[in-house]
Design a protein around this motif. Structure first.
Motif, PDB file in Angstrom:
ATOM      1  N   MET A  88       3.155  -2.893   7.835  1.00 55.81           N
ATOM      2  CA  MET A  88       4.138  -4.029   7.496  1.00 55.81           C
ATOM      3  C   MET A  88       5.380  -2.758   6.587  1.00 55.81           C
ATOM      4  SD  MET A  88       1.481  -6.883   5.314  1.00 55.81           S
ATOM      5  CE  MET A  88       3.126  -7.956   4.371  1.00 55.81           C
ATOM      6  N   THR A  89       5.187  -2.737   6.127  1.00 60.88           N
ATOM      7  CA  THR A  89       5.479  -1.187   5.567  1.00 60.88           C
ATOM      8  C   THR A  89       6.570  -0.306   6.271  1.00 60.88           C
ATOM      9  OG1 THR A  89       3.925  -0.225   3.921  1.00 60.88           O
ATOM     10  CG2 THR A  89       5.576   1.257   4.017  1.00 60.88           C
ATOM     11  N   TRP A  90       5.946  -0.109   7.864  1.00 62.21           N
ATOM     12  CA  TRP A  90       6.739   0.614   9.080  1.00 62.21           C
ATOM     13  C   TRP A  90       8.030  -0.437   9.020  1.00 62.21           C
ATOM     14  CZ3 TRP A  90       7.456  -0.796  13.787  1.00 62.21           C
ATOM     15  CH2 TRP A  90       7.712   0.069  15.145  1.00 62.21           C
ATOM     16  N   LEU A  91       6.962  -2.001   9.490  1.00 62.62           N
ATOM     17  CA  LEU A  91       8.357  -3.137  10.109  1.00 62.62           C
ATOM     18  C   LEU A  91       9.303  -2.920   8.662  1.00 62.62           C
ATOM     19  CD1 LEU A  91       5.911  -5.738  10.759  1.00 62.62           C
ATOM     20  CD2 LEU A  91       7.452  -4.163  12.398  1.00 62.62           C
ATOM     21  N   LEU A  92       9.634  -3.170   7.311  1.00 63.71           N
ATOM     22  CA  LEU A  92      10.301  -4.079   6.082  1.00 63.71           C
ATOM     23  C   LEU A  92      11.146  -2.325   6.708  1.00 63.71           C
ATOM     24  CD1 LEU A  92       8.404  -5.305   3.968  1.00 63.71           C
ATOM     25  CD2 LEU A  92       9.653  -5.740   4.695  1.00 63.71           C
ATOM     26  N   CYS A  93      10.659  -0.344   6.837  1.00 67.73           N
ATOM     27  CA  CYS A  93      11.195   0.901   6.238  1.00 67.73           C
ATOM     28  C   CYS A  93      12.475   0.390   7.968  1.00 67.73           C
ATOM     29  CB  CYS A  93      10.607   1.521   6.799  1.00 67.73           C
ATOM     30  SG  CYS A  93       9.978   1.566   5.242  1.00 67.73           S
ATOM     31  N   LEU A  94      12.002  -0.608   8.817  1.00 65.47           N
ATOM     32  CA  LEU A  94      13.144  -0.171   9.443  1.00 65.47           C
ATOM     33  C   LEU A  94      14.601  -0.026   9.734  1.00 65.47           C
ATOM     34  CD1 LEU A  94      10.876  -1.676  13.006  1.00 65.47           C
ATOM     35  CD2 LEU A  94      11.432   0.376  12.561  1.00 65.47           C
ATOM     36  N   PRO A  95      15.086  -1.367   8.886  1.00 68.57           N
ATOM     37  CA  PRO A  95      16.254  -1.278   8.731  1.00 68.57           C
ATOM     38  C   PRO A  95      16.550  -0.778   6.833  1.00 68.57           C
ATOM     39  CG  PRO A  95      15.380  -4.152   8.610  1.00 68.57           C
ATOM     40  CD  PRO A  95      14.056  -2.440   8.890  1.00 68.57           C
ATOM     41  N   LEU A 117     -16.800  -5.220   2.223  1.00 66.75           N
ATOM     42  CA  LEU A 117     -15.852  -4.882   1.617  1.00 66.75           C
ATOM     43  C   LEU A 117     -14.980  -3.452   2.566  1.00 66.75           C
ATOM     44  CD1 LEU A 117     -17.211  -5.728  -1.904  1.00 66.75           C
ATOM     45  CD2 LEU A 117     -15.720  -6.709  -0.363  1.00 66.75           C
ATOM     46  N   MET A 118     -15.959  -2.608   2.148  1.00 66.93           N
ATOM     47  CA  MET A 118     -15.082  -1.109   2.798  1.00 66.93           C
ATOM     48  C   MET A 118     -14.366  -1.407   4.414  1.00 66.93           C
ATOM     49  SD  MET A 118     -18.181   1.805   2.594  1.00 66.93           S
ATOM     50  CE  MET A 118     -17.309   3.269   3.035  1.00 66.93           C
ATOM     51  N   ARG A 119     -14.945  -2.430   5.092  1.00 72.16           N
ATOM     52  CA  ARG A 119     -13.921  -2.786   6.455  1.00 72.16           C
ATOM     53  C   ARG A 119     -13.004  -3.269   6.540  1.00 72.16           C
ATOM     54  NH1 ARG A 119     -17.495  -5.919   9.862  1.00 72.16           N
ATOM     55  NH2 ARG A 119     -18.385  -4.911   9.268  1.00 72.16           N
ATOM     56  N   PHE A 120     -13.336  -4.427   5.255  1.00 72.16           N
ATOM     57  CA  PHE A 120     -11.631  -5.172   4.730  1.00 72.16           C
ATOM     58  C   PHE A 120     -10.955  -4.038   4.214  1.00 72.16           C
ATOM     59  CE2 PHE A 120      -9.063  -7.783   2.418  1.00 72.16           C
ATOM     60  CZ  PHE A 120      -8.424  -8.438   3.335  1.00 72.16           C
ATOM     61  N   ASN A 121     -11.309  -3.375   3.461  1.00 72.16           N
ATOM     62  CA  ASN A 121     -10.044  -2.672   2.623  1.00 72.16           C
ATOM     63  C   ASN A 121      -9.736  -1.415   3.673  1.00 72.16           C
ATOM     64  OD1 ASN A 121      -8.870  -0.782   0.599  1.00 72.16           O
ATOM     65  ND2 ASN A 121     -10.886  -1.130  -0.384  1.00 72.16           N
ATOM     66  N   ARG A 122     -10.252  -1.224   4.536  1.00 69.28           N
ATOM     67  CA  ARG A 122      -9.557  -0.330   5.586  1.00 69.28           C
ATOM     68  C   ARG A 122      -8.745  -0.592   6.249  1.00 69.28           C
ATOM     69  NH1 ARG A 122     -14.486   3.285   6.740  1.00 69.28           N
ATOM     70  NH2 ARG A 122     -14.045   5.238   5.932  1.00 69.28           N
ATOM     71  N   SER A 123      -9.512  -2.243   6.751  1.00 67.80           N
ATOM     72  CA  SER A 123      -8.185  -3.152   7.712  1.00 67.80           C
ATOM     73  C   SER A 123      -7.163  -3.375   6.773  1.00 67.80           C
ATOM     74  CB  SER A 123      -8.799  -4.236   8.258  1.00 67.80           C
ATOM     75  OG  SER A 123      -9.939  -4.183   9.163  1.00 67.80           O
ATOM     76  N   CYS A 124      -7.000  -3.814   5.889  1.00 74.28           N
ATOM     77  CA  CYS A 124      -6.234  -3.323   4.885  1.00 74.28           C
ATOM     78  C   CYS A 124      -4.831  -2.570   4.680  1.00 74.28           C
ATOM     79  CB  CYS A 124      -6.352  -3.588   2.831  1.00 74.28           C
ATOM     80  SG  CYS A 124      -6.547  -5.844   2.599  1.00 74.28           S
ATOM     81  N   THR A 140       6.557   8.779  11.082  1.00 72.10           N
ATOM     82  CA  THR A 140       5.545  10.324  11.054  1.00 72.10           C
ATOM     83  C   THR A 140       4.659  10.090  10.234  1.00 72.10           C
ATOM     84  OG1 THR A 140       7.220  11.164  12.789  1.00 72.10           O
ATOM     85  CG2 THR A 140       4.869  12.005  12.156  1.00 72.10           C
ATOM     86  N   ILE A 141       5.633  10.059   8.927  1.00 76.91           N
ATOM     87  CA  ILE A 141       4.405   9.868   7.613  1.00 76.91           C
ATOM     88  C   ILE A 141       3.831   9.364   7.290  1.00 76.91           C
ATOM     89  CG2 ILE A 141       7.274   9.138   6.326  1.00 76.91           C
ATOM     90  CD1 ILE A 141       6.337  11.574   4.310  1.00 76.91           C
ATOM     91  N   LEU A 142       4.685   7.735   8.284  1.00 74.61           N
ATOM     92  CA  LEU A 142       3.939   6.355   7.838  1.00 74.61           C
ATOM     93  C   LEU A 142       2.073   7.122   8.094  1.00 74.61           C
ATOM     94  CD1 LEU A 142       5.496   3.786   7.486  1.00 74.61           C
ATOM     95  CD2 LEU A 142       4.613   4.460   6.036  1.00 74.61           C
ATOM     96  N   VAL A 143       2.524   6.674   9.532  1.00 72.63           N
ATOM     97  CA  VAL A 143       1.047   7.354  10.019  1.00 72.63           C
ATOM     98  C   VAL A 143       0.269   8.285   9.322  1.00 72.63           C
ATOM     99  CG1 VAL A 143       0.072   8.647  12.617  1.00 72.63           C
ATOM    100  CG2 VAL A 143       2.147   6.974  12.543  1.00 72.63           C
ATOM    101  N   ILE A 144       0.731   9.407   8.730  1.00 73.69           N
ATOM    102  CA  ILE A 144      -0.393  10.428   8.914  1.00 73.69           C
ATOM    103  C   ILE A 144      -0.927  10.155   7.211  1.00 73.69           C
ATOM    104  CG2 ILE A 144      -0.055  12.288   7.393  1.00 73.69           C
ATOM    105  CD1 ILE A 144       2.091  13.451   9.755  1.00 73.69           C
TER     106      ILE A 144
END
Lengths: 478, 163
Positions: free
Chosen positions: A373-380, A359-366, A163-167
């Motif tokens: 990626m953070t979500w996946l690494l936080c799972l364990p 650049l703006m589009r790429f920044n948003r994708s990043c 939840t906190i990541l999504v927000i």
């Protein structure tokens, strides 16, 4: 069954209300972004009040609200005082921010500076360090969100973390740096008022005398000023803080987004405002034994004690304060790291002719990619927050000397800077595994500093500061 | 004959087992297990975990820490938070500590765990103070370097401005 300070439904309701508010606010602010410079650096036009608030709020993070109590619980008085010395990072960065703004009036990131000042090899080492650190911090923030909700409301760690990541990804995606700084301002006010309230309530209800008597009788080590591991931890924490701030694009992008002559005052004020906060949050942990609270994991101690003392209303305040602290750092880190990837890797190395819109589009994708990626690494739940953060200390402390000398000293060359960062990091990691997390940054900074010293003594070259102004050079060539 | 003898032994074994399980025990050490750190603790804090075997609901988990294995000297009790089965303890001085867990099930049946021996031996003070002074020297050097270089830059900037 555990009786949590908040009902799970209350926790979910607060987080949904907050989430909707922040995302809508980010969307509203994002409508003003016209160019990539607007999105990444808020138009380089941030005034003193917002600048000081964002410096302070970004530095109040899961470190301050969860790790400061954890380290106090583990290291006692030194954990609390030592943690507050991390304010020195902001205070010492104040003069450097003035210099950065002067040297790089058109700069975007800290990576930009390292590439132009030291060349590609040092830039590569620096980017690896920055990415490891950014992910260490991102993961710790995501984990902190999950731990916070679990401690206060019993909500499953994975749901809270998600939840906190999504927000935070949501409002950073819409609003960019403008949203990050504006939300930081509100979050800073919430943090200052909330923390002051908690401190007053704790002292009034529990009392300093009873806490002191209990610690003296049952946990004397926590009051011992010669507690060996805590003594070792003190300067390690200072160097960790300095390394975090000196190298990280979170702080560079802010220095570059502030109006001229604002950066110095903003960082100094932010540092002084931040200084007492770990003392208050750490003090909460010292009350734990007196209250008979012994958590399953030391990083849960802060919110658990506060909620136990303050009751349901207090738990809501704690929840809102820590949530604000987490969000103010998570959004900054998402924005700064995606700027680094967009500007330093995508724009400079892969697509030099990319349009502003691309650049703006790429920044948003990043930002979105980093969030996933953070979500996946936080799972364990891989480590405690303190241990995870201090692992990054070995990396960031190696950049202190190369950054400081790179900004003011002409003689340090790229080869020595790269070598100092690489060997400093390796030595710090060795210290981390051979002795403990409380020496990693100290060893890393010491080795890196020695190599820089040798580099300056041996070098006969003088760097030309004009090489840093890439835009002017391109214009001149044209 | 052989078959009869085997049956006889089997019945007696069963009877003995039944009697054993019917004994009015207050503690069942085998049903509660405590695990803790096996290496020497150098920071004075550690986490212990309680594991329940064949117990549906574990309540009132308390960790007892004493300086002797019979739990007669300086016994301290630390209640676990809620129904968490891990507990982090902190602030221990040098010494050997004996740790065990107590808990109750839904029927208020009491259980006591095995005893875990934990040794706390802090880092030597000379080692800590050496690192402290190394840190102090590096920090003073760093601050002095920053202030000196920044002042030099401001000075040269003012000088250029006057020129």
């Amino acid at each position: 069954m555990t009786e949590f300070a908040l009902e799970t439904s209350t926790g979910i309701t607060i987080i949904i209300l907050f989430g909707v508010f922040w995302v809508a606010f980010g969307y509203w602010l994002g409508r003003k972004n016209r160019t990539h410079e607007d999105f990444a650096l808020a138009g380089r036009n941030v005034g003193f009040a917002f600048a000081a608030a964002t410096a302070m709020a970004t530095w109040v993070t899961s470190n301050t609200t969860l790790v400061a109590p954890q380290l106090t619980y583990q290291f006692g008085i030194w954990g609390m005082i030592g943690y507050s010395f991390a304010a020195l990072g902001l205070i010492l960065f104040a003069p450097m921010a003035k210099r950065i703004k002067e040297l790089l009036p058109n700069g975007y990131t800290s990576g930009d500076f390292v590439r132009l000042r030291y060349g590609n090899l040092a830039w590569l080492v620096f980017v690896v360090i920055s990415v490891v650190y950014a992910f260490g911090w991102l993961i710790s923030l995501g984990m902190a969100g999950g731990i916070l909700l679990e401690s206060l409301s019993g909500l499953d760690y994975h749901i809270g973390m998600t939840t906190i990541l999504v927000i935070c990804v949501g409002y950073t995606l819409f609003g960019g740096m403008r949203a990050v700084i504006a939300t930081d301002f509100i979050q800073a006010l919430i943090i200052i008022v909330g923390v002051s309230f908690i401190a007053y309530w704790l002292i009034d209800n529990v009392g300093l005398d009873s806490i002191h008597s209990n610690l003296t009788a049952e946990h004397p080590q926590l009051l011992d000023l010669l507690f060996p591991a805590a003594v070792m931890f003190l300067f390690n924490n200072i160097f960790f803080g300095l390394g975090e701030i000196f190298h990280s694009n979170v702080w560079w992008s802010r220095a570059l987004s502030f109006k001229k002559d604002v950066a110095y005052k903003a960082y100094l004020t932010g540092g002084l405002l931040w200084l007492p906060i770990p003392i208050v949050t750490g003090f909460i942990a010292l009350a734990a034994p007196q209250l008979g609270i012994f958590p399953p994991s030391p990083d849960m101690i802060g919110p658990t004690v506060a909620a136990a003392v303050l009751g349901k209303v207090g738990a809501i305040i704690v929840f809102v304060v820590i949530f604000s602290a987490l969000a103010s750092s998570l959004d900054s880190l998402l924005a700064a790291t995606s700027d680094l990837v967009t500007q330093d890797i995508f724009h400079k190395k892969l697509k030099p002719n990319a349009s502003d819109k691309t650049l703006m589009r790429f920044n948003r994708s990043c930002i979105l990619g980093l969030g996933i990626m953070t979500w996946l690494l936080c799972l364990p739940r891989i480590a405690t927050l303190g241990a995870l953060l201090n692992f990054a200390g070995a990396f960031v402390a190696s950049t202190i000397w190369p950054i400081l000398l790179g900004l003011y000293q002409r003689r340090l060359t790229g080869g020595y800077a790269a070598f100092a960062m690489a060997l400093g990091t390796l030595s710090g990691m060795l210290g981390y595994f051979a002795v403990g997390f409380y020496v990693a940054a100290l060893v890393s900074c010491a080795i890196s500093g020695l190599i820089c010293l040798v580099g300056i003594i041996r070098s006969d070259k003088q760097f030309d500061w004009d090489q840093l102004n890439e835009k002017e050079q391109v214009d001149a060539n044209q | 004959m052989t078959t009869q003898k085997t049956c006889f032994n089997y019945r007696y074994t069963l009877l003995a087992l039944c009697l054993f399980f019917m004994l009015p025990t207050t503690t069942l050490a085998s049903s509660l297990t405590l695990s803790g750190p096996e290496s020497v603790i150098k920071e004075g804090y550690f986490t212990v975990s309680v594991h329940a075997n064949d117990i549906n609901e574990l309540n009132r988990i308390t960790i007892e820490v004493a300086s002797d294995s019979d739990f007669t000297e300086r016994t301290r009790q630390f209640p676990a938070l809620g129904d968490f089965k891990d507990i982090s303890l902190t602030g221990f001085s040098n010494g050997k500590y004996y740790v065990r867990a107590r808990a109750e099930d839904a029927n208020r049946q009491a259980y006591v765990s095995n005893t875990v021996k934990i040794t706390v031996k802090h880092y030597p003070l000379w080692q800590a103070l050496t690192l402290f002074f190394i840190g102090l020297v590096i920090f003073i050097t760093l601050v002095a370097t920053l202030l000196l270089l920044h002042r030099q830059w401001l000075h040269s900037k003012q000088h250029k401005h006057h020129d």
